[in-house]
Design an enzyme around this catalytic site. Structure first.
Site, PDB file in Angstrom:
ATOM      1  N   THR A 179      76.675 -46.214  30.506  1.00  0.00           N
ATOM      2  CA  THR A 179      76.741 -47.578  30.794  1.00  0.00           C
ATOM      3  C   THR A 179      78.142 -48.169  31.419  1.00  0.00           C
ATOM      4  O   THR A 179      78.971 -47.461  31.141  1.00  0.00           O
ATOM      5  CB  THR A 179      76.504 -48.391  29.384  1.00  0.00           C
ATOM      6  OG1 THR A 179      75.204 -47.829  29.118  1.00  0.00           O
ATOM      7  CG2 THR A 179      76.586 -49.855  29.795  1.00  0.00           C
ATOM      8  N   ARG A 207      61.855 -49.977  25.217  1.00  0.00           N
ATOM      9  CA  ARG A 207      62.696 -50.043  24.544  1.00  0.00           C
ATOM     10  C   ARG A 207      64.115 -50.927  25.131  1.00  0.00           C
ATOM     11  O   ARG A 207      64.110 -50.727  26.464  1.00  0.00           O
ATOM     12  CB  ARG A 207      63.381 -48.759  24.055  1.00  0.00           C
ATOM     13  CG  ARG A 207      64.637 -48.774  23.251  1.00  0.00           C
ATOM     14  CD  ARG A 207      65.778 -48.628  24.135  1.00  0.00           C
ATOM     15  NE  ARG A 207      67.055 -48.455  23.600  1.00  0.00           N
ATOM     16  CZ  ARG A 207      68.335 -48.262  23.856  1.00  0.00           C
ATOM     17  NH1 ARG A 207      68.326 -48.647  25.241  1.00  0.00           N
ATOM     18  NH2 ARG A 207      69.358 -48.352  23.160  1.00  0.00           N
ATOM     19  N   ASP A 210      71.268 -53.039  23.637  1.00  0.00           N
ATOM     20  CA  ASP A 210      72.155 -54.236  23.926  1.00  0.00           C
ATOM     21  C   ASP A 210      72.752 -54.682  25.042  1.00  0.00           C
ATOM     22  O   ASP A 210      73.399 -55.878  24.949  1.00  0.00           O
ATOM     23  CB  ASP A 210      73.501 -53.543  22.895  1.00  0.00           C
ATOM     24  CG  ASP A 210      74.611 -52.571  23.492  1.00  0.00           C
ATOM     25  OD1 ASP A 210      73.704 -51.532  23.761  1.00  0.00           O
ATOM     26  OD2 ASP A 210      75.514 -52.823  23.723  1.00  0.00           O
TER      27      ASP A 210
HETATM   28  N1  ASP Z   1      74.306 -49.448  25.102  1.00  0.00           N
HETATM   29  C1  ASP Z   1      73.518 -48.766  25.960  1.00  0.00           C
HETATM   30  C2  ASP Z   1      71.867 -48.924  25.408  1.00  0.00           C
HETATM   31  O1  ASP Z   1      71.865 -48.669  24.258  1.00  0.00           O
HETATM   32  C3  ASP Z   1      73.613 -47.109  26.154  1.00  0.00           C
HETATM   33  C4  ASP Z   1      75.044 -46.870  26.522  1.00  0.00           C
HETATM   34  O2  ASP Z   1      75.925 -47.668  26.485  1.00  0.00           O
HETATM   35  O3  ASP Z   1      75.403 -45.835  26.563  1.00  0.00           O
HETATM   36  O4  ASP Z   1      71.200 -48.991  26.195  1.00  0.00           O
END
Ligand code: ASP
Length: 313
Positions: A179, A207, A210
């Site tokens: 991310t 899904r 956050d």
């Molecule tokens: N937080 C991101 C999510 O759950 C994934 C990540 O930051 O790697 O979609």
């Protein structure tokens, strides 16, 4: 000591990256990509531009870079689609915009900003968000733009391991991080935060993590801080990570480092891993994470300019 007039921090995901698993060449490529995004945001701020513009400029470059799990190079859903999430927030007035589950918008952070600035809403999803993006004449891209062979390989690996006995609930930390996000303080003292992601490899059933959720993966309030998060989204939602850090700073008077370390500690207690970047009104740019590494960088008006990958640097 006078505070820097501006500052910025960026991240490209937190995870189990280890020196021995990354070649010198790979490390150099990641560092160069982070430096390019950091410099783009810094240039906006040094030129007197807004924190929002700086955050957007940095994130667009990270979205376009196939190394990171956002925009081009996003992870695949179980069905083999790149479904993108993004959010942005303006610390001046706590205006915010977010989008989830989009598949045709080249730069989801721009869609989040358009939602904030040109719609009466905060959070749009899927087909509706795509329609809005077209009405806003945001640049479109086909599936071939987002898809990369490495992400497809990761999906196949995940499916194979689920079949081998991990079950459908099995996820591998190595297959889910990347991310991107940015936080900034501009020369007139305003804060902004942005976050963009493809989410988790093999995610199903629509899904949502956050990253596009205001308060969980992203938050900005001029009175306290700007935060962008990365990590185990389900836990970050339950802890309301980004807003919690700002609230602790605002109400308890904690420093960014103390507040961020506390909240990441709570994430860890619930079995989650990941990290945050935090910009504060005093010009500090702070990292906190409980993983072996986080792709990250920070810069300020005082000449700070650094990028890092591993926890021990
Ligand atoms: N937080 C991101 C999510 O759950 C994934 C990540 O930051 O790697 O979609």
């Amino acid at each position: 000591m006078t505070s820097p007039q501006w500052s910025i921090a960026i991240h490209g995901g937190a995870g189990t990256m280890a020196r021995e698993r990354m070649s010198d060449e790979q490390q150099a490529e990641y560092r160069a990509a982070l430096a390019t995004a950091l410099d783009a945001g810094s240039a906006v701020l040094a030129g007197g531009g807004s924190a929002l513009d700086a955050v957007e400029a940095a994130i667009v470059l990270l979205e376009d870079d196939p190394r990171f799990n956002a925009g081009r190079g996003a992870v695949f859903t179980y069905e083999g689609v790149n479904e993108l999430d993004a959010s942005i927030m303006d610390g001046r007035d706590r205006l915010a915009g977010a989008a989830t589950g989009v598949t045709t918008v080249k730069n989801p952070i721009r869609l989040a900003r358009a939602v904030m600035e040109h719609s009466p809403h905060v959070f749009l999803s899927r087909e509706g968000a795509e329609t809005f993006a077209r009405e806003q004449e945001l640049e479109q891209a086909g599936p071939e733009w987002f898809a990369t062979p490495e992400r497809r390989r990761q999906l196949e690996e995940l499916k194979a391991r689920q079949t081998e006995g991990g079950g459908l609930g099995w996820f591998d930390a190595d297959l889910k991080y990347g991310t991107v996000g940015a936080v900034a303080l501009d020369q007139v003292g305003h804060l902004a935060a942005g976050t963009s992601t493809g989410g988790l490899t093999g995610k199903r059933w629509g899904r949502i993590g956050d990253s596009p959720i205001i308060g969980a993966g992203n938050y900005a309030d001029d009175r306290s801080c700007a935060v962008s998060a990365t990590g185990a989204g389900e836990v970050f939602i339950r802890v309301n990570v980004a807003a919690q850090i700002c609230t602790r700073m605002h109400l308890l008077g904690e420093s960014a480092q103390v507040a961020a370390d506390h909240v990441i500690g709570e994430v860890g207690q619930l079995g989650g891993d990941g990290g945050v970047i935090v910009a504060a009104p005093d010009g500090s740019a702070t990292f906190s994470f409980n993983t072996p590494g986080m792709y990250r960088g920070r810069a300020d008006a005082g000449g700070l300019r650094e990028v890092a990958i591993f926890a021990d640097e």
